[in-house]
Design a protein around this motif. Sequence first.
Motif, PDB file in Angstrom:
ATOM      1  N   MET A 160      29.532  32.622  43.813  1.00  0.00           N
ATOM      2  CA  MET A 160      30.568  33.561  44.276  1.00  0.00           C
ATOM      3  C   MET A 160      30.538  33.705  45.779  1.00  0.00           C
ATOM      4  N   LYS A 161      31.721  33.816  46.352  1.00  0.00           N
ATOM      5  CA  LYS A 161      31.824  33.984  47.797  1.00  0.00           C
ATOM      6  C   LYS A 161      31.939  35.475  48.131  1.00  0.00           C
ATOM      7  N   ASP A 162      31.566  35.816  49.341  1.00  0.00           N
ATOM      8  CA  ASP A 162      31.703  37.206  49.788  1.00  0.00           C
ATOM      9  C   ASP A 162      33.172  37.645  49.740  1.00  0.00           C
ATOM     10  N   PHE A 163      33.381  38.904  49.484  1.00  0.00           N
ATOM     11  CA  PHE A 163      34.768  39.403  49.494  1.00  0.00           C
ATOM     12  C   PHE A 163      34.811  40.900  49.810  1.00  0.00           C
ATOM     13  N   GLU A 164      35.997  41.330  50.210  1.00  0.00           N
ATOM     14  CA  GLU A 164      36.289  42.759  50.314  1.00  0.00           C
ATOM     15  C   GLU A 164      37.410  43.054  49.342  1.00  0.00           C
ATOM     16  N   LEU A 165      37.300  44.150  48.641  1.00  0.00           N
ATOM     17  CA  LEU A 165      38.357  44.514  47.693  1.00  0.00           C
ATOM     18  C   LEU A 165      38.656  46.001  47.832  1.00  0.00           C
ATOM     19  N   TRP A 166      39.905  46.275  48.077  1.00  0.00           N
ATOM     20  CA  TRP A 166      40.325  47.676  48.216  1.00  0.00           C
ATOM     21  C   TRP A 166      41.761  47.760  47.737  1.00  0.00           C
ATOM     22  N   ILE A 167      41.972  48.479  46.661  1.00  0.00           N
ATOM     23  CA  ILE A 167      43.322  48.629  46.096  1.00  0.00           C
ATOM     24  C   ILE A 167      43.610  50.121  45.966  1.00  0.00           C
ATOM     25  N   PRO A 168      44.076  50.742  47.044  1.00  0.00           N
ATOM     26  CA  PRO A 168      44.209  52.201  47.021  1.00  0.00           C
ATOM     27  C   PRO A 168      45.425  52.728  46.260  1.00  0.00           C
ATOM     28  N   THR A 169      46.241  51.837  45.710  1.00  0.00           N
ATOM     29  CA  THR A 169      47.435  52.276  44.983  1.00  0.00           C
ATOM     30  C   THR A 169      47.063  52.977  43.676  1.00  0.00           C
ATOM     31  N   LYS A 170      47.709  54.096  43.423  1.00  0.00           N
ATOM     32  CA  LYS A 170      47.518  54.780  42.146  1.00  0.00           C
ATOM     33  C   LYS A 170      48.553  54.244  41.163  1.00  0.00           C
ATOM     34  N   VAL A 171      48.100  53.776  40.013  1.00  0.00           N
ATOM     35  CA  VAL A 171      49.010  53.232  39.008  1.00  0.00           C
ATOM     36  C   VAL A 171      49.239  54.278  37.921  1.00  0.00           C
ATOM     37  N   ILE A 172      50.498  54.532  37.628  1.00  0.00           N
ATOM     38  CA  ILE A 172      50.816  55.405  36.489  1.00  0.00           C
ATOM     39  C   ILE A 172      51.635  54.559  35.538  1.00  0.00           C
ATOM     40  N   PHE A 173      51.021  54.252  34.412  1.00  0.00           N
ATOM     41  CA  PHE A 173      51.538  53.207  33.524  1.00  0.00           C
ATOM     42  C   PHE A 173      51.895  53.763  32.149  1.00  0.00           C
ATOM     43  N   GLY A 174      53.063  53.379  31.650  1.00  0.00           N
ATOM     44  CA  GLY A 174      53.368  53.674  30.254  1.00  0.00           C
ATOM     45  C   GLY A 174      54.738  54.262  30.015  1.00  0.00           C
ATOM     46  N   LYS A 175      54.966  54.558  28.755  1.00  0.00           N
ATOM     47  CA  LYS A 175      56.269  55.070  28.322  1.00  0.00           C
ATOM     48  C   LYS A 175      56.625  56.391  28.994  1.00  0.00           C
TER      49      LYS A 175
END
Lengths: 381, 381
Positions: free
Chosen positions: A1-16
Motif C-alpha cells: 500500500m502507498k501512503d495516502f491522505e483521505l478526508w471526505i467532510p461531506t455529510k451524506v443523508i441517504f434514503g427515501k
Amino acid sequence: MKDFELWIPTKVIFGKKALKQIPKELSSFGKKALWVYGRSSIKITGLYKKIKEILIQENIEFIELGGVKSNPFLSKVLEGIEIAKKQKVDFILAVGGGSVIDTAKAIACGYYYEGNVWDFFEKKAYPEKALPIIVVLTIAGTGSELNEVSVITHDIKKVKHSLRSPLLFPKVSFLDPTLTFTVSPEHTAYGAVDAFSHVFEFFVNREYKKDSLVEDLMIVIMKNIIKWSKIALKEPDNYEARANLMWASSLALCGLIKAGIGSYRFPIHAIEHTLSGGYDIPHGLGLAILMRAWMKIHRKDEIIRKFFTKVFDLPIPEKGIEFFENWLRELRIPMSLKEIGIPKEDIDTLVDKAFEIFLLYGAEKEYPKEKIREILETAFF
Amino acid sequence: MKDFELWIPTKVIFGKKALKQIPKELSSFGKKALWVYGRSSIKITGLYKKIKEILIQENIEFIELGGVKSNPFLSKVLEGIEIAKKQKVDFILAVGGGSVIDTAKAIACGYYYEGNVWDFFEKKAYPEKALPIIVVLTIAGTGSELNEVSVITHDIKKVKHSLRSPLLFPKVSFLDPTLTFTVSPEHTAYGAVDAFSHVFEFFVNREYKKDSLVEDLMIVIMKNIIKWSKIALKEPDNYEARANLMWASSLALCGLIKAGIGSYRFPIHAIEHTLSGGYDIPHGLGLAILMRAWMKIHRKDEIIRKFFTKVFDLPIPEKGIEFFENWLRELRIPMSLKEIGIPKEDIDTLVDKAFEIFLLYGAEKEYPKEKIREILETAFF
C-alpha cells in the motif's frame, strides 16, 4: 500500500426520507441561496415544487439558475457567478446530477475570485475560498456529490477541464434513490458506466497493483454497479437497484477507492473529454466506447487479466471483453465511435486535443500521440 | 437498503511518512496540548522521543498524561479533565491505541462539562462541546481513530460503558503502519479480532440482511482482516500486512460498514464489556470467545450460514466454526472462558451485569437473561 491522505467532510443523508432533513440541515448555511438546476426534468417530476416549498417555508430567499446542460458550459458558470455576486448569496443549492453539481462548485469558488474562474481549470490560479454547496442528487453516476472535483467545458475552445480543491466538497449531500426512478434508461446506463469507469481507471492505471483491501473494495463496487444497473434498467422503480447503484456511484469517486493505490492516471477520461467536450455526446457513452477499446488493446496485460478474473470472474481475455460487451448491450449502449457517427477524419484533431489535456497533467510522456491514436482508432470499430 | 446518515469528518494521514505531516496539521489547533499516552511502549520504541521533538520544535507547550491502561478507567479521564482545565489546553494529542484515544475523547468532552463526565456514559447528559482531538495510532484494532465513540470503565462499579457523539471524531488521525511492527503477537491478534468483531456484529445483528453493496464491503473487510492478521503474526515487519490490517480496522467501525443496514445491535460487545470490565482481560480475547459461542448457537441461522458461505467460503456450518477456530488457533487465542480461568460460579453476576447494559440500550426484550446465560454457558467450553 502507498501512503495516502483521505478526508471526505461531506455529510451524506441517504434514503427515501432524506429530503425531510433538508430544513434542519439548511438552517446553518444562511438565508439566501443560489439555486442551480438543470433543464425541465425537476419540473416534470415535481421535485422543483417540493424544493421551492421547503425554501419558502424555511424563509430562505433564493435566486434560480436553471438550464444547466450536461457537459456544462463555462458560460453558465460565469452567469451564476455574476448573479451570486450581485445578490450576495450565502450558499449554493445544487439540485441535479453531475453537471449541475459541477456548475455549482465552479460558481462557489468563482464567487470569491476576481479573475476569470477558467483560470482555476487551466491551473493558472487556485481557489482560496468557496461558498458552501448543498446537493440534492437526482441521477447516479459522476460521484460529484461526494468529492472535490468540478468538470467544465469551455464554450468556445470546446475543451473540458477539471478542477480539484478541498473547498469544493459539498457540505451536505441529500441522496434519495427514489428521485432516480424517473431517470431514462439511457441516462441510467450512462450514469452506471460513468461510475464504473472511475473504478476501472483506478484499477488499471494505478501505481500500486498488488492484492490489497483497497483493490477488493474496488472489485465489489464494480461488481455491484454491473449487477444493479441491469436490474435498474429492467425495473426503473426497483428501490434496491437504484439505492445500491447510487451509493456505489458515490463511493466510486470519493477517495476511498484510491486510498493506498499511489499515483494514478485517468487516461480514458482525458481522451473522453475531447469527445463529450467536442461533440456533446453523453460522457458515459464516450467512456463505454473507450473502455472497450482499452480492454481490447491491453487484454493481455497482467492488470487487465486480473480485472477480468476478479471483476468478471472470467480469466480468459476474449471472454472478458465479451462480458463487457454483453453488459453494454444489456444497457443498450453503442460500442464504437463509428456507430455514433463520429467522422473518422476527425481523429487527428481529437488526438491533438487529448494530447493537450495530457500535457496539462504532465502525462505527455506516458501518453504520446501514437498511444492516443491507437486508442481512438481501436474505438472506431 | 435502509436510510442512513454518514459523516466522517476525520482527516486520515496514512503511511510510512505520515508523521512528517504532524507539524503542518497541528499548527491550526493551538499552542498548548494535553498529550495522552499509555504505558511504557512508546518510550521503548522511540516514538515518545520523536513526538516530543516535534512538539518542542513547533513551540507547542504540552502537559503529559501517561499511564493509560487497556480497558481504560474513568479515574484517568477525571485526572485528565482536571489537568486540562487547570492548564487551559487547546487540544488533546492521543498517541496510542483505542484505550488512549477513548480516554482522550472522554477528556475532550468532559473539559466543557460541569458535572461528572460519567453522566455522558450513563446517558444522563450529552456533550455539547469538545476539545479538538489529534491521534497518532500505534495499534490496529478498535477503530477509535476514525469514529465518534469512547468506551470507558468505571473503576468502582467495574462496568464498561460507551459514549457516542459527533464531537468526538478526531480532527486528524495519523496512521503509520510501521508503528505497529513492534506490537506483540498477542496484541496484534486481539486487535485483529476486535476489528473483525465489529464487522461481524454489523453483519449478523442488522435489520437489513439482503445482498447489497454494504454487505459486500463487510465481507471483503472481514476477509482482509483474516488474511493479513495471519501474515502479520508470522512476519511482524511485513508492511503490507500491517498496512492492510490497520486500514481494515479503521474502516471496520467508521460508519461506512453500517451505512444502509438499518438498526443493529452489538450484543457480543455488550456481554464482552462485562468480561473485560470485570476481569481486565483483553477486549479482543473476550470477543473471540464470545463470537465462537455465538457461531455455535446460531450456526443454522440463515445469516450465519450466509456469513460462513461468503466470508469463510464454507457453506457447511460445522466447517465454518472449524475455520473460525483455526483462525483463532493461528492467532494463538484461547477459545473458552474456562481456558482463561473465569470461575463458572461467576455466571450469575455476569448475566446480571450484561443485562444492565442491554437495559441501558433498551434491548432487554431481545436479550433476556436466559439468552445471555446461554451465550456465556456456551462460551465456557
